[in-house]
Scaffold this motif. Sequence first.
Motif, mmCIF file in Angstrom:
data_model
loop_
_atom_site.group_PDB
_atom_site.id
_atom_site.type_symbol
_atom_site.label_atom_id
_atom_site.label_comp_id
_atom_site.label_asym_id
_atom_site.label_seq_id
_atom_site.Cartn_x
_atom_site.Cartn_y
_atom_site.Cartn_z
ATOM 1 N N ASP A 65 57.558 7.154 -13.275
ATOM 2 C CA ASP A 65 59.313 7.058 -13.114
ATOM 3 C C ASP A 65 60.960 6.844 -14.435
ATOM 4 O O ASP A 65 59.411 6.459 -15.369
ATOM 5 N N VAL A 202 64.133 7.759 -11.431
ATOM 6 C CA VAL A 202 63.673 6.688 -10.506
ATOM 7 C C VAL A 202 62.768 6.708 -9.335
ATOM 8 O O VAL A 202 62.074 6.656 -9.213
ATOM 9 N N GLY A 289 68.497 1.210 -8.987
ATOM 10 C CA GLY A 289 67.860 1.578 -9.732
ATOM 11 C C GLY A 289 67.747 1.020 -10.606
ATOM 12 O O GLY A 289 67.226 0.575 -11.739
ATOM 13 N N GLY A 293 64.308 -0.842 -13.004
ATOM 14 C CA GLY A 293 64.360 -0.937 -13.693
ATOM 15 C C GLY A 293 64.164 -2.475 -14.580
ATOM 16 O O GLY A 293 63.327 -2.393 -15.618
#
Length: 365
Positions: A65, A202, A289, A293
């Motif tokens: 991603d 992502v 998202g 992360g």
Amino acid sequence: MSTRTLRVSELAVCLALFEVGSTTLFLIGGEAKQDAWIAMLAGAVGGLLLLILHLAIHHQDPELDLFLLFRRYMGKVLGTVLNLSFIGYFAYEASRNLRDFSEVTQMTLLLRTPMWLISLITIMIVSNAVRYGYRVLFLICMILFPLIVLGYALIIILIPSTGLFHPEFSLPILENGLTPIFKAAFPEIISFPFGQVVLFLVFYPYVRKDKNLNKVVVTSYILVAIGLTFINQLIIFVLGPQIATYSTLPLLETVQLIELGEVFERMDALFTLLLFQGLGIKMVAFLLGAVIGLERVTGANYKKWVLPLGIIMYGLSFISPTYTEHIEVGLGAALIYSSPVFQMILPILLFIVILVKKKTNVNKK
């Protein structure tokens, strides 16, 4: 998180609803007056080029991603810094949608309810949805998609039926030349709403391998871009360029004018419901998202980051003391200075680095 569990159709539907999101809340390209539709189409073309770039990046390493790509090709230190920057960008965009949601709710439904309470209830619901992962987000999109499409289709049909449609408001075309169009389209319209699809870097690795991925995603993007352009211009057709440009909630004001006998009245309630659904999907997607992360950066499960990021998102939504300032920052400085960095500059840089490193490795062999 598990991988390869999404169908391409689910991704396309989610991307379409994400693009709609909060877009219909504003008049996009108002600086171009009656030529806003040309500015929208120009921005959509620019956004399409970015989408193609994002897909090209994805196909270089389909299993990775956005965050893992930066980590692998930019190195541990620089990659982590860039990843944290993207996490901040996603969280900030989510907070902006939270503020939009709360403001619209207070202006249209809960006039006496304090905004802090509306925002608190909203962030609790959004955070709970994020806890269940990307799969729930995409399933929700599949369920809501027919309802949202039918809702906007009904609005589009009813406005001409009630005599509110004035095509002459779009004339003369190019009265002030191309300059206002380019000023409206680049980079503002590219940045919002079209460039925000960078978030889907992502989610692409979660999609089952399908040779039609590019075709389906691009087709979905084009159809929603055309739809958004028409809906945006619909405001001009009804209110005229002067009133529409200075309206706080232009499409809502447009929909409030619909009266067809005693059957179709108070269509603003329908539009508000559609807007809530779009804003909710966009908030969940951006927050998801951001927590993914943080999982990539820290190694801790994404669920552990939902509460801390939700609190930060809640606080960020109150940075601007007034809604006017909130709009000025979001549709001004943010779109011109920060958004292009994450939507254009960094993806282009990443793509170049990937190509260079892959070519170098081939030459070494």
